[in-house]
Design an enzyme around this catalytic site. Structure first.
Site, PDB file in Angstrom:
ATOM      1  N   GLY A 188     -65.763 119.333  14.907  1.00 12.69           N
ATOM      2  CA  GLY A 188     -66.433 119.921  15.879  1.00 12.69           C
ATOM      3  C   GLY A 188     -67.867 120.339  15.942  1.00 12.69           C
ATOM      4  N   ASN A 197     -69.880 118.307  17.426  1.00 14.45           N
ATOM      5  CA  ASN A 197     -70.448 118.137  19.016  1.00 14.45           C
ATOM      6  C   ASN A 197     -70.093 119.069  19.985  1.00 14.45           C
ATOM      7  OD1 ASN A 197     -71.786 115.416  19.754  1.00 14.45           O
ATOM      8  ND2 ASN A 197     -69.933 114.964  18.101  1.00 14.45           N
ATOM      9  N   ASN A 220     -66.050 111.322  26.999  1.00 15.63           N
ATOM     10  CA  ASN A 220     -66.143 111.099  25.713  1.00 15.63           C
ATOM     11  C   ASN A 220     -67.330 110.505  25.057  1.00 15.63           C
ATOM     12  OD1 ASN A 220     -64.370 110.843  23.061  1.00 15.63           O
ATOM     13  ND2 ASN A 220     -64.599 108.395  23.653  1.00 15.63           N
ATOM     14  N   HIS A 259     -68.592 108.296  21.866  1.00 23.31           N
ATOM     15  CA  HIS A 259     -68.516 107.284  20.753  1.00 23.31           C
ATOM     16  C   HIS A 259     -69.364 106.955  19.941  1.00 23.31           C
ATOM     17  CE1 HIS A 259     -65.801 104.241  18.709  1.00 23.31           C
ATOM     18  NE2 HIS A 259     -66.767 103.344  19.048  1.00 23.31           N
TER      19      HIS A 259
END
Ligand code: GRF
Length: 201
Positions: A12, A14, A107, A109
């Site tokens: 976690g 981010n 999202n 990536h």
């Protein structure tokens, strides 16, 4: 103030970068809930420390993937979430959730998409021998690591890089661009046309 719902499966960091951006006034948002599919995700601890409501949803408890994602969508809607943020959520999101939040799921990536989709993106980049790597924030559609690209940041790859050193360098970029992409969304500056995103007023 816009309400965010965060989905995370692991450490976690981010999620933390978004919490920190809100705390220092850089993001005009509130995290309405953290949903995790992993009971021992460190993200839960971060939510506790910041008094963020958190829910563990056990994937094994659902008869199908669709029902699992429908119940996540229900939970997010119950919390009046307007933007869903995938922050290290290690699952492919399915239609019931995507349909409930069209172009309102982001999202991040750890690669410069469309290169190196899927797992171990940093290792894929190293193995390929690229000189530049990076990360991508994109809206989520039904394909894996697909969907309109919002922001990207590049980092150099050095000849003595390991998967760990490259991942750490990319992660610093992730923590910069994810809050920024959310900020652009909140300010209404993202316009999606087909598979591209225009940024502007
Ligand atoms: C990040 O590298 C992100 O790009 C990927 O999963 C990782 C999650 O890390 N989708 P964290 O849980 O946010 O620390």
């Amino acid at each position: 103030m816009i309400k965010l719902g965060v989905l995370a499966s692991g450490r976690g960091s981010n999620f933390q970068s978004i919490i920190d951006s809100i705390d220092r006034g850089a993001l005009d948002a509130e995290i309405a809930c953290l949903i995790t599919d992993n009971r021992s995700a460190y993200a839960i601890e971060r939510a506790r420390l910041h008094n963020i409501p958190h829910v563990y949803i056990n994937p094994a408890g659902y008869a199908s993937r669709d029902i699992f994602y429908r119940s996540i969508a229900d939970e997010l809607q119950f919390c009046e979430v307007e933007l869903v943020v995938l922050a290290g959520f290690m699952r492919v999101v399915k239609k019931p959730l995507i349909d409930a939040f069209p172009m309102r799921i982001m999202n991040i990536h750890p690669a410069l998409l469309p290169s190196f989709k899927g797992l171990n993106a940093q290792k894929q980049a190293l193995d390929y021998g690229v000189r530049i790597a990076g990360c991508t924030v994109h809206f989520v559609d039904e394909e894996v690591d697909s969907g309109p690209i919002i922001l990207q940041e590049a980092v150099p790859v050095f000849s003595d890089d390991t998967e760990e050193s490259l991942s750490a360098r990319i992660l610093e970029s992730e923590h910069r661009i994810y809050p920024l992409a959310i900020k652009l969304f909140i300010e209404g500056k993202l316009r999606v046309t087909g598979n591209t995103v225009k940024i502007g007023d």
